[in-house]
Design a protein around this motif. Structure first.
Motif, PDB file in Angstrom:
ATOM      1  N   LYS A  74       0.808  -1.219   0.000  1.00  0.00           N
ATOM      2  CA  LYS A  74       0.000   0.000   0.000  1.00  0.00           C
ATOM      3  C   LYS A  74       0.841   1.270   0.000  1.00  0.00           C
ATOM      4  N   SER A  75       2.102   1.145  -0.335  1.00  0.00           N
ATOM      5  CA  SER A  75       2.973   2.319  -0.376  1.00  0.00           C
ATOM      6  C   SER A  75       2.759   3.094  -1.676  1.00  0.00           C
ATOM      7  N   GLN A  76       3.090   4.380  -1.626  1.00  0.00           N
ATOM      8  CA  GLN A  76       2.959   5.202  -2.823  1.00  0.00           C
ATOM      9  C   GLN A  76       3.947   4.761  -3.901  1.00  0.00           C
ATOM     10  N   PHE A  77       5.078   4.212  -3.490  1.00  0.00           N
ATOM     11  CA  PHE A  77       6.094   3.761  -4.439  1.00  0.00           C
ATOM     12  C   PHE A  77       5.537   2.637  -5.316  1.00  0.00           C
ATOM     13  N   VAL A  78       4.927   1.629  -4.684  1.00  0.00           N
ATOM     14  CA  VAL A  78       4.353   0.511  -5.439  1.00  0.00           C
ATOM     15  C   VAL A  78       3.133   0.965  -6.224  1.00  0.00           C
ATOM     16  N   ALA A  79       2.358   1.908  -5.650  1.00  0.00           N
ATOM     17  CA  ALA A  79       1.205   2.433  -6.379  1.00  0.00           C
ATOM     18  C   ALA A  79       1.638   3.107  -7.671  1.00  0.00           C
ATOM     19  N   CYS A  80       2.769   3.802  -7.634  1.00  0.00           N
ATOM     20  CA  CYS A  80       3.282   4.438  -8.855  1.00  0.00           C
ATOM     21  C   CYS A  80       3.687   3.377  -9.868  1.00  0.00           C
ATOM     22  N   MET A  81       4.338   2.310  -9.432  1.00  0.00           N
ATOM     23  CA  MET A  81       4.724   1.240 -10.354  1.00  0.00           C
ATOM     24  C   MET A  81       3.505   0.546 -10.933  1.00  0.00           C
ATOM     25  N   ALA A  82       2.410   0.486 -10.173  1.00  0.00           N
ATOM     26  CA  ALA A  82       1.209  -0.219 -10.614  1.00  0.00           C
ATOM     27  C   ALA A  82       0.371   0.600 -11.579  1.00  0.00           C
ATOM     28  N   THR A  83       0.484   1.922 -11.533  1.00  0.00           N
ATOM     29  CA  THR A  83      -0.399   2.772 -12.336  1.00  0.00           C
ATOM     30  C   THR A  83       0.315   3.528 -13.447  1.00  0.00           C
ATOM     31  N   CYS A  84       1.572   3.886 -13.261  1.00  0.00           N
ATOM     32  CA  CYS A  84       2.272   4.755 -14.218  1.00  0.00           C
ATOM     33  C   CYS A  84       2.879   3.911 -15.342  1.00  0.00           C
ATOM     34  N   HIS A  85       2.028   3.523 -16.266  1.00  0.00           N
ATOM     35  CA  HIS A  85       2.459   2.709 -17.408  1.00  0.00           C
ATOM     36  C   HIS A  85       1.423   2.845 -18.512  1.00  0.00           C
ATOM     37  N   SER A  86       1.693   2.216 -19.624  1.00  0.00           N
ATOM     38  CA  SER A  86       0.780   2.258 -20.773  1.00  0.00           C
ATOM     39  C   SER A  86       0.345   0.861 -21.179  1.00  0.00           C
ATOM     40  N   LEU A  87       0.221  -0.034 -20.204  1.00  0.00           N
ATOM     41  CA  LEU A  87      -0.129  -1.425 -20.498  1.00  0.00           C
ATOM     42  C   LEU A  87      -1.621  -1.559 -20.786  1.00  0.00           C
ATOM     43  N   THR A  88      -1.928  -2.550 -21.579  1.00  0.00           N
ATOM     44  CA  THR A  88      -3.317  -2.866 -21.875  1.00  0.00           C
ATOM     45  C   THR A  88      -3.421  -4.358 -22.132  1.00  0.00           C
ATOM     46  N   LYS A  89      -4.640  -4.856 -22.143  1.00  0.00           N
ATOM     47  CA  LYS A  89      -4.867  -6.281 -22.405  1.00  0.00           C
ATOM     48  C   LYS A  89      -5.382  -6.471 -23.816  1.00  0.00           C
ATOM     49  N   ILE A  90      -4.714  -7.365 -24.537  1.00  0.00           N
ATOM     50  CA  ILE A  90      -5.113  -7.725 -25.890  1.00  0.00           C
ATOM     51  C   ILE A  90      -5.431  -9.213 -25.894  1.00  0.00           C
TER      52      ILE A  90
END
Length: 729
Positions: A74-90
């Motif tokens: 629940k740290s902000q560091f891991v939250a940034c890794m979990a959200t700051c990306h351009s991934l999508t599901k194909i």
């Protein structure tokens, strides 16, 4: 002579190297400099997460290897890794940038995107949601039988990505706006180049030793990404966030720490570079990555040995009335990585020109520079360019976007032997494309190039001897008003020459690279001396057989006169038969003498088609010489000579074979000794400009530049781009 190239192209295809420009194969046999890209060539395509280093109270914590843990979930560091990306599901598979994919897989979170039905039901775009797996969340259970109110029930920890500002190569960063389920305020997360991210953060949140820590990681070859976070104001609603500019979000951030990514060397890289160094082939790295990272990778893979010095050329353009200058810095020579895959420096011989040089001159040195410095040097220090190119090893020519692909295609096309390790757009312009995505194809290509080049020389020498032998045979027979018969010419051309030429080209390449390189041209001393010596030997033994025919045989039987079948062209005689048999054996003798093996080709006895062909031809010619057959004699227009003379011809042929092969073998050793003796006596200057420059630099006391010195361009730059060295204390 193209047969060797065709066979080499077939052998390259068997090992997964495809060629669209066959004439380049011979050129590859002369290569003495190989330029490598870094990522995807020397190292793996993707990056692996090495660890993280968080920041608390503007101070770096100890590096952490494990990111997927309950303490950080629940740290902000891991939250940034979990959200700051351009991934999508194909089609249910997580896809996107490989770097983002590695980071997201490291935390073990789950990404869910809204379906078409959900988007249509709410009449607006539903956010992408990320959440950690249940096993990482701390368990919370009610105490005893106490009933829990609705607002006290444990909620699922989820983060919705509200707005995304995609990664920009020009800005070197990306940013997202996210919201934790149940929170009133939104969060802004940003990641990108450490220097850029630190400049957008509050100064009091950036550690004092930020630059030192970053430099330490880049020197070790790591790729570093910085993270930042900011709590947005409560007045920023979902609708306002959709219309706000990224400049309003990407400022006044809190620096959270660093993500350290590792670009591992390919397993084959160190061994291949060791083979190239042993073969005296220089290796250079041209990359778009950070210069210190490139220098570290060059040390790890053995391109730069631990005891070698690395000189960084930092060139600055003219500014505020000051002339352009180059600051020379000596990088640390201490090895940063003691990985077992590193090359043993004692196993690589260092080639020295003189044994009595001082330690400063003996120590090998390498220049490293980035793209900006290289541009300044090209513009303001033209006379230093050859000196830097002579010992330049790392060129970090940073380029962005399509510029990398364009420059790669141009380089592959302009090089003498460009090799593409992928089957994408670069392979269209590249003369060679390797199916195996590793540099192990480079030694294979050079070995096959050397073998094809030596095959071309062997075929050239054989065809030269074939022409001279046949020319002298015809000349000898013309002297007695005779000539070779039509079927004799046909037998020599089709049964001997054609078969030998195509089979002697089948010798495969030698199994390893050697320091010696094949001759660069047909007009070379060793090649001409070999051809001339074989010409003299062939003419001598052919003359010995022809001129002794009349004296050894009965005078009236030298020219046969058959009244029933008169020979109008005077072909069927003892001289013709003698010259035909001796010359036929001579073609085979020079073919064996010229079919050399080591150090560029496999021995001729491993060329089974050549061995079988030569043995069958030897057996056939020997059989019709010792045991004449009337039908064959009539077709070839030869006569039955007395048996003693047949034995004499056999002795002449055996002595001829011994002398030819012995002389050809001795040329390899005596030729080198005579050539080196002649060069030492004449003190001949090298033809290549770079070799002449290397000899000059060996005795230049001002080169290489001393540490902490500056080279300034003169205010009035002459045509040669003259410059001066100023020592700063």
């Amino acid at each position: 002579m193209t047969a060797g190239i065709v066979y080499a192209q077939r052998r390259l295809k068997k090992v997964g190297i495809f060629c669209i420009s066959p004439q380049r194969i011979n050129i590859c046999g002369q290569l003495n400099l190989i330029c490598f890209d870094k990522t995807g060539t020397l190292t793996e395509d993707g990056l692996d997460l090495w660890g993280i280093q968080r920041v608390e109270n503007a101070r770096f914590l100890l590096p952490e290897e494990k990111v997927c843990s309950e303490m950080l979930v629940k740290s902000q560091f891991v939250a940034c890794m979990a959200t700051c990306h351009s991934l999508t599901k194909i089609e249910g598979v997580l896809s996107g940038d490989p770097l983002d994919l590695k980071m997201f897989e490291a935390i073990g979170w789950i990404l869910e995107e809204a379906t078409e039905e959900e988007t249509a039901l709410h009449n607006r775009i539903m956010p992408t949601v990320v959440r950690p797996p249940k096993q990482l969340l701390p368990e919370s259970a009610p105490a005893g039988n106490q009933e829990m109110e609705l607002f006290e029930l444990p909620a699922v920890y989820e983060i919705g990505i509200v707005r995304q500002f995609p990664f920009s190569s020009a800005l070197q960063r990306m940013c997202v706006v996210a919201r934790v389920l149940g929170d009133r305020k939104m969060d802004a997360y940003m990641k990108g180049a450490p220097e850029v991210i630190a400049g957008l953060c509050k100064p009091e949140t950036v550690p004092v030793d930020f630059e030192k820590v970053l430099e330490d990681y880049t020197k070790q070859g790591f790729r570093v990404i910085a993270l930042a976070h900011r709590k947005l104001e409560s007045k920023l609603t979902w609708h306002k966030v959709q219309n706000v500019g990224r400049d309003a979000i990407e400022n006044n951030m809190d620096f959270m720490g660093l993500i350290i990514m590792q670009n591992k060397l390919k397993r084959e890289t160190p061994a291949v570079l060791e083979d190239l160094h042993k073969a005296n082939i220089r290796t250079v790295m041209v990359t778009g990555d950070n210069m210190l990272t490139a220098v570290s990778v060059a040390r790890d893979c053995g391109m730069i040995l631990p005891q070698d010095k690395v000189i960084i050329a930092e060139a600055l353009p003219p500014k505020d009335g000051k002339v352009a200058k180059i600051n020379w810095h000596y990088a640390d020579t201490m090895t940063q990585n003691n990985d077992s895959s590193a090359i043993d420096p004692e196993a690589i011989p260092i080639k020295l020109v003189h044994d009595n040089l001082e330690d400063l001159q003996v120590t090998r040195y390498h220049f490293a520079m980035n793209g900006k410095s290289f541009s300044v040097i090209l513009e303001h220090f033209q006379d230093l360019v050859p000196k830097l190119m002579l010992h330049g090893t790392v060129f970090a020519l940073t380029m962005l976007g399509c510029a990398v692909t364009v420059q790669m295609i141009v380089a592959l096309k302009r090089a003498h032997g460009g090799i593409s390790l992928s089957e994408l757009e670069a392979s269209v312009a590249s003369p060679f494309t390797s199916k195996t995505p590793s540099i192990s194809c480079v030694p294979n290509l050079i070995r096959e190039g050397r073998a094809a080049l030596m095959t071309s020389f062997c075929v050239f020498k054989f065809m030269a001897l074939y022409s001279i032998i046949q020319y002298f045979s015809v000349t000898l027979l013309y002297s007695i008003l005779s000539n070779l018969g039509d079927f004799q010419f046909l037998f020599i051309d089709l049964a001997i020459i054609l078969v030998v030429v195509f089979t002697m080209s089948l010798n495969p390449a030698w199994k390893e690279l050697v320091a010696q390189r094949p001759p660069s041209g047909l007009i070379s001393g060793a090649l001409l001396f070999s051809v001339l010596s074989q010409i003299i030997i062939s003419i001598g033994f052919q003359s010995l057989g022809a001129f002794n025919t009349t004296g050894s045989l009965d005078g009236n039987s030298s020219h046969l006169n058959d009244e029933t079948n008169p020979d109008k062209h005077n072909i069927e005689n003892y001289e013709n038969t003698t010259v035909f048999f001796i010359s036929s054996f001579q073609y085979l003798i020079v073919a064996i003498a010229f079919s050399k093996g080591k150090p560029f080709r496999q021995p001729c006895y491993k060329n089974y088609f050549f061995v079988v062909s030569v043995v069958m031809l030897y057996a056939f010619i020997l059989f019709i010489m010792l045991h004449p057959v009337d039908s064959i004699d009539q077709v070839l227009q030869i006569v039955c000579v007395p048996y003693p003379w047949r034995i004499t011809m056999l002795i002449i042929v055996l002595v001829n074979a011994f002398v030819s092969i012995a002389v050809e073998e001795s040329l390899d050793w005596w030729g080198k000794c005579c050539l080196s003796w002649a060069l030492n006596c004449r003190k001949k200057m090298p033809k290549a400009k770079y070799m002449y420059l290397a000899q000059e630099l060996l005795v230049d006391p001002e080169w290489p530049p001393k540490p902490q010195t500056t080279t300034e361009a003169k205010a009035l730059v002459k045509e040669n781009g003259s410059c001066q060295i100023i020592t700063i204390t």
